[in-house]
Design an enzyme around this catalytic site. Structure first.
Site, short mmCIF file in Angstrom:
data_model
loop_
_atom_site.label_atom_id
_atom_site.label_comp_id
_atom_site.label_asym_id
_atom_site.label_seq_id
_atom_site.Cartn_x
_atom_site.Cartn_y
_atom_site.Cartn_z
N SER B 81 0.85 -1.21 0.00
CA SER B 81 0.00 0.00 0.00
C SER B 81 0.88 1.25 0.00
CB SER B 81 -1.07 0.01 1.10
OG SER B 81 -2.03 -1.00 0.80
N HIS B 86 3.26 14.67 5.04
CA HIS B 86 3.08 16.05 4.60
C HIS B 86 3.53 16.93 5.76
CE1 HIS B 86 0.64 14.46 1.32
NE2 HIS B 86 -0.05 13.77 2.22
N CYS B 101 -1.21 -3.42 3.95
CA CYS B 101 -2.16 -4.50 3.74
C CYS B 101 -1.36 -5.75 3.38
CB CYS B 101 -3.14 -4.14 2.63
SG CYS B 101 -4.55 -5.24 2.54
#
Lengths: 144, 144
Positions: B81, B86, B101
């Site tokens: 995944s 940020h 995952c």
């Protein structure tokens, strides 16, 4: 080295209801999607780009990877955070993230578009409020 | 065009407690971080790569963008995944996602590492269970 602090929710950082709501993270699960679309890397790149535009976001970079024997991941780096999709065509399932931080974002339009574009029979949408300090969402990011 | 289906949680898709728990999405907010580190694109790229390895994930691609006058986004596309960060150095804040995952993933080790690497004074960690169909998390993704 000192260990990490205990997990905690820091309400003192986030005391402006209006501003907090400008930093949204949509977690979207799509079920019963079209196999071919979930396995089409080019289609998914275009869909992410279109979804970003509908959210009024700016795509600065877009990467993807095709898995074997099937499955795709595509991620758009936005001026306003990111949109990602991970697909499992064999299960007709995909997991989408739409994370936007900035003024006048429309992330729900992006989610509605992807639900339709992938022909999802059913979906689950969770809208998470991220918790930036109050001054962060006041301004959109600039980029070069 | 038919509109999207109503938002809903689909418990019928997710009836295996053990499998569901293999698809985790960690939402991490870091406060009081070191300004210089949050503004150092190269450092953040390396930190994401290290965090992915600690989570036992495989980085397939890693992109980043430096904003003006400050701020960075870095995103690692994983076989399992993605991890993203940020940063808003002017607010000493960063928003991290660790979405894994697959079997035997250790996303919490990645979050602990990033909390320490960025010298976060405080943090908030939310662990979200994504809702794939039961068969998805049984197998790790293969890639070329």
């Amino acid at each position: 080295m000192e260990g990490p602090k205990k997990d905690q929710i820091l309400s003192s950082f986030c005391n402006d209801e209006k501003l907090i709501h400008q930093s949204k993270h949509l977690l979207l699960e799509l079920y019963g999607c079209d196999y071919e679309k979930l396995n089409d890397e080019s289609f998914l790149r275009c869909s992410l780009d279109r979804a970003a535009k509908l959210a009024k976001a700016t795509v600065l970079n877009l990467i993807s990877n095709k898995f074997e024997p099937q499955g795709v991941t595509a991620i758009a780096l936005l001026a306003e955070s990111h949109i990602s999709i991970h697909t499992w065509p064999e299960s007709n399932y995909s997991a989408v993230d739409i994370f936007t931080c900035g003024q006048n974002m429309m992330p729900k339009l992006a989610s509605q578009y992807l639900i339709e574009a992938l022909n999802a029979e059913e979906h689950s949408l969770r809208i998470i409020e991220r918790n930036p300090p109050a001054e962060v969402p006041k301004k959109n990011r600039t980029f070069v």
